[in-house]
Design a protein around this motif. Structure first.
Motif, mmCIF file in Angstrom:
data_model
loop_
_atom_site.group_PDB
_atom_site.id
_atom_site.type_symbol
_atom_site.label_atom_id
_atom_site.label_comp_id
_atom_site.label_asym_id
_atom_site.label_seq_id
_atom_site.Cartn_x
_atom_site.Cartn_y
_atom_site.Cartn_z
ATOM 1 N N CYS A 46 15.159 25.875 108.034
ATOM 2 C CA CYS A 46 15.185 26.581 106.750
ATOM 3 C C CYS A 46 15.376 25.558 105.630
ATOM 4 C CB CYS A 46 16.315 27.612 106.746
ATOM 5 S SG CYS A 46 16.536 28.460 105.168
ATOM 6 N N SER A 47 14.648 25.732 104.540
ATOM 7 C CA SER A 47 14.752 24.808 103.412
ATOM 8 C C SER A 47 14.261 25.499 102.147
ATOM 9 C CB SER A 47 13.945 23.530 103.687
ATOM 10 O OG SER A 47 12.577 23.836 103.899
ATOM 11 N N LEU A 48 14.280 24.772 101.042
ATOM 12 C CA LEU A 48 13.785 25.285 99.760
ATOM 13 C C LEU A 48 12.328 24.899 99.595
ATOM 14 C CD1 LEU A 48 14.294 26.574 96.944
ATOM 15 C CD2 LEU A 48 14.949 24.284 96.151
ATOM 16 N N HIS A 49 11.514 25.862 99.172
ATOM 17 C CA HIS A 49 10.084 25.628 98.970
ATOM 18 C C HIS A 49 9.720 25.996 97.537
ATOM 19 C CE1 HIS A 49 9.902 25.236 103.321
ATOM 20 N NE2 HIS A 49 10.586 26.382 103.386
ATOM 21 N N LEU A 50 8.904 25.161 96.915
ATOM 22 C CA LEU A 50 8.597 25.312 95.494
ATOM 23 C C LEU A 50 7.118 25.596 95.265
ATOM 24 C CD1 LEU A 50 10.626 22.273 94.099
ATOM 25 C CD2 LEU A 50 11.421 24.615 94.471
ATOM 26 N N GLN A 51 6.842 26.415 94.262
ATOM 27 C CA GLN A 51 5.478 26.618 93.808
ATOM 28 C C GLN A 51 5.137 25.483 92.835
ATOM 29 O OE1 GLN A 51 5.003 30.604 92.238
ATOM 30 N NE2 GLN A 51 6.255 31.482 93.865
ATOM 31 N N LEU A 52 4.041 24.820 93.061
ATOM 32 C CA LEU A 52 3.709 23.608 92.304
ATOM 33 C C LEU A 52 2.486 23.783 91.416
ATOM 34 C CD1 LEU A 52 4.325 20.943 95.113
ATOM 35 C CD2 LEU A 52 5.943 21.844 93.433
ATOM 36 N N GLN A 53 2.211 25.013 90.999
ATOM 37 C CA GLN A 53 1.052 25.235 90.138
ATOM 38 C C GLN A 53 1.363 24.834 88.692
ATOM 39 O OE1 GLN A 53 2.212 27.587 92.218
ATOM 40 N NE2 GLN A 53 0.580 27.658 93.741
ATOM 41 N N MET A 54 0.430 24.123 88.085
ATOM 42 C CA MET A 54 0.545 23.791 86.676
ATOM 43 C C MET A 54 -0.087 24.920 85.862
ATOM 44 S SD MET A 54 2.108 20.989 87.134
ATOM 45 C CE MET A 54 2.223 20.394 85.444
ATOM 46 N N SER A 55 0.468 25.210 84.700
ATOM 47 C CA SER A 55 -0.016 26.319 83.895
ATOM 48 C C SER A 55 -1.341 25.966 83.222
ATOM 49 C CB SER A 55 1.020 26.688 82.827
ATOM 50 O OG SER A 55 0.520 27.678 81.959
ATOM 51 N N GLU A 56 -2.311 26.885 83.287
ATOM 52 C CA GLU A 56 -3.566 26.705 82.564
ATOM 53 C C GLU A 56 -3.376 26.939 81.075
ATOM 54 O OE1 GLU A 56 -6.469 29.238 84.321
ATOM 55 O OE2 GLU A 56 -6.475 28.191 86.265
ATOM 56 N N ASN A 57 -2.339 27.679 80.712
ATOM 57 C CA ASN A 57 -1.999 27.906 79.311
ATOM 58 C C ASN A 57 -1.059 26.785 78.853
ATOM 59 O OD1 ASN A 57 -1.023 28.762 76.817
ATOM 60 N ND2 ASN A 57 -0.753 30.889 77.457
ATOM 61 N N ALA A 74 12.029 24.671 88.777
ATOM 62 C CA ALA A 74 10.858 25.154 89.512
ATOM 63 C C ALA A 74 11.089 26.562 90.028
ATOM 64 C CB ALA A 74 10.529 24.222 90.676
ATOM 65 N N THR A 75 9.967 27.252 90.262
ATOM 66 C CA THR A 75 9.969 28.554 90.918
ATOM 67 C C THR A 75 9.818 28.342 92.416
ATOM 68 O OG1 THR A 75 8.891 29.532 88.988
ATOM 69 C CG2 THR A 75 8.837 30.802 91.028
ATOM 70 N N GLY A 76 10.580 29.062 93.220
ATOM 71 C CA GLY A 76 10.488 28.838 94.656
ATOM 72 C C GLY A 76 11.187 29.908 95.464
ATOM 73 N N ASN A 77 11.298 29.649 96.757
ATOM 74 C CA ASN A 77 11.954 30.572 97.677
ATOM 75 C C ASN A 77 12.670 29.788 98.761
ATOM 76 O OD1 ASN A 77 9.063 30.117 98.845
ATOM 77 N ND2 ASN A 77 10.226 30.932 100.575
ATOM 78 N N ILE A 78 13.620 30.439 99.401
ATOM 79 C CA ILE A 78 14.379 29.841 100.498
ATOM 80 C C ILE A 78 13.923 30.481 101.801
ATOM 81 C CG2 ILE A 78 16.681 29.529 101.484
ATOM 82 C CD1 ILE A 78 17.796 29.704 98.646
ATOM 83 N N GLY A 79 13.613 29.661 102.795
ATOM 84 C CA GLY A 79 13.171 30.206 104.075
ATOM 85 C C GLY A 79 12.517 29.153 104.939
ATOM 86 N N SER A 80 11.737 29.606 105.896
ATOM 87 C CA SER A 80 11.087 28.695 106.837
ATOM 88 C C SER A 80 9.794 28.108 106.294
ATOM 89 C CB SER A 80 10.799 29.427 108.156
ATOM 90 O OG SER A 80 9.952 30.551 107.917
ATOM 91 N N GLU A 81 9.192 28.758 105.265
ATOM 92 C CA GLU A 81 7.948 28.271 104.692
ATOM 93 C C GLU A 81 7.785 28.812 103.286
ATOM 94 O OE1 GLU A 81 4.374 29.822 106.477
ATOM 95 O OE2 GLU A 81 5.445 31.579 107.224
ATOM 96 N N LEU A 82 6.793 28.291 102.566
ATOM 97 C CA LEU A 82 6.516 28.713 101.204
ATOM 98 C C LEU A 82 6.055 30.164 101.190
ATOM 99 C CD1 LEU A 82 6.168 27.926 98.177
ATOM 100 C CD2 LEU A 82 3.806 27.313 98.734
ATOM 101 N N SER A 83 6.626 30.961 100.289
ATOM 102 C CA SER A 83 6.285 32.368 100.171
ATOM 103 C C SER A 83 6.274 32.746 98.697
ATOM 104 C CB SER A 83 7.289 33.240 100.934
ATOM 105 O OG SER A 83 7.072 34.611 100.680
ATOM 106 N N TYR A 84 5.496 33.768 98.369
ATOM 107 C CA TYR A 84 5.452 34.259 96.996
ATOM 108 C C TYR A 84 6.215 35.572 96.866
ATOM 109 C CZ TYR A 84 2.078 30.582 96.202
ATOM 110 O OH TYR A 84 1.479 29.346 96.105
ATOM 111 N N ASN A 85 7.027 35.878 97.863
ATOM 112 C CA ASN A 85 7.923 37.028 97.832
ATOM 113 C C ASN A 85 9.367 36.545 97.725
ATOM 114 O OD1 ASN A 85 5.730 38.852 98.266
ATOM 115 N ND2 ASN A 85 5.832 38.403 100.474
#
Length: 326
Positions: free
Chosen positions: A80-91, A110-121
């Motif tokens: 289990c670890s911290l996973h981050l969304q790495l998208q740059m804003s188009e705006n 950063a925006t992210g989630n805690i778990g076994s893998e990157l998730s958008y929930n």
């Protein structure tokens, strides 16, 4: 023939492993030379890793130990670890899902989630004050975050899908947030322009009150948020430790930044790097010799295709020969 066939099979397996270990997205961290954060796909799972030496060594991000309410989070590496969304804003007037700034070295939002893998929930907002070595949660919902006053303060506004009349400002790197009203009527914030300049602390909100209304512009002078100009007592020093290692990319740099909770404004002579000195090279700083590869323990061992003893076969009895230690 059997040895050649085994070597070919091992080489094919190695190539397949490289294909499975793909870098999906990577971001250079501003202000820290050689530091990258990347989302890598390994065994059909996307996870977030960090490197401090341009990709030679990678490791997972340690999740926060507590949530916003102070409850303990049971998240043990590597399951289990911290996973981050790495998208740059188009705006260009929205911050994107990860924010760093060269004038605020070591601070990552950063925006992210805690778990076994990157998730958008079940995502939240997280911050690191020490260049990714430790993390804290700052919001349960997604926000746009900007640096004010060369990174001396943080400004946060909810995502533009929700109308709001409030902004949040933090002077202690996200530990405490003060709420301020910037509009009498809730506004769908489509973007914020933070104008540069030492004596021009102006930020402009633009958006609309409803989906059918015209554009609205709101200018705010945020100079009044700061109590005074910073003096020597308002600063502190820190240096990056990569798992206890003070040398990063061959240098030990000492940074200067404003003390948390000091609501003073950084002066025109503010410099983020206080001193920098080279580090003495050690064995780990060198590449492995020809035919050797570095193992998980950090030592150089012969590759599967290389036999160090082949040199000794051409050496007659009573003669000497030189052989590499790797």
């Amino acid at each position: 023939m059997e040895e050649e066939k085994e070597a070919e099979e091992e080489e094919e397996e190695e190539q397949e492993m490289k294909k499975e270990n793909l870098i999906i997205t990577e971001v250079f961290v501003a202000g820290i030379k050689g530091m990258l954060i990347a989302n890598r796909k390994l065994e059909n799972q996307v996870k977030t890793y960090v490197t401090y030496n341009k990709g030679r060594d990678w490791r997972l991000l340690q999740a926060p130990t507590t949530d916003l309410e102070g409850n303990s989070i049971h998240c043990v590496l590597p399951l289990c670890s911290l996973h981050l969304q790495l998208q740059m804003s188009e705006n260009p007037y929205l911050s994107g899902s990860i924010i760093t700034k060269s004038s605020a070295p070591g601070v990552i939002v950063a925006t992210g989630n805690i778990g076994s893998e990157l998730s958008y929930n079940n995502v939240g907002m997280f911050i690191s004050s020490d260049a990714g070595n430790s993390w804290r949660q700052i919001f349960e919902e997604e926000h746009n975050v900007w640096f004010l006053d060369k990174g001396g303060a943080l400004l946060a506004v909810k995502q533009p899908t929700v109308p709001t009349r409030h902004l949040w400002v933090s002077f202690d790197e996200g530990r405490q947030w003060d709420r301020h009203s910037f509009s009498m009527v809730p506004l769908f914030v489509d973007g914020v322009l933070v104008e540069p300049g030492i004596d021009n602390q102006i930020m402009t909100f633009f958006g609309h009150f409803s989906h059918r209304s015209e554009w609205q512009l709101i200018k705010i002078d945020y100079k009044s948020l700061f109590s005074k100009r910073c003096t020597d007592g308002d600063y502190q020093t820190w240096h990056l430790h990569n798992q206890g290692e003070p040398c990063v990319m061959g240098q030990k740099q000492i940074y200067m930044k404003r003390r948390p909770a000091s609501s003073c404004m950084l002066g025109p002579g503010y410099s983020r790097v206080l001193s920098s000195e080279p580090c003495i090279c050690r064995a780990h700083d060198f590449e492995c010799d020809y035919g050797y590869e570095r193992g998980g323990d950090g030592n150089c061992s012969p590759s599967f295709w290389y036999n160090p003893a082949t040199v000794s076969r051409s050496c007659s009895h009573g003669q000497n020969y030189l052989n590499s230690t790797g």
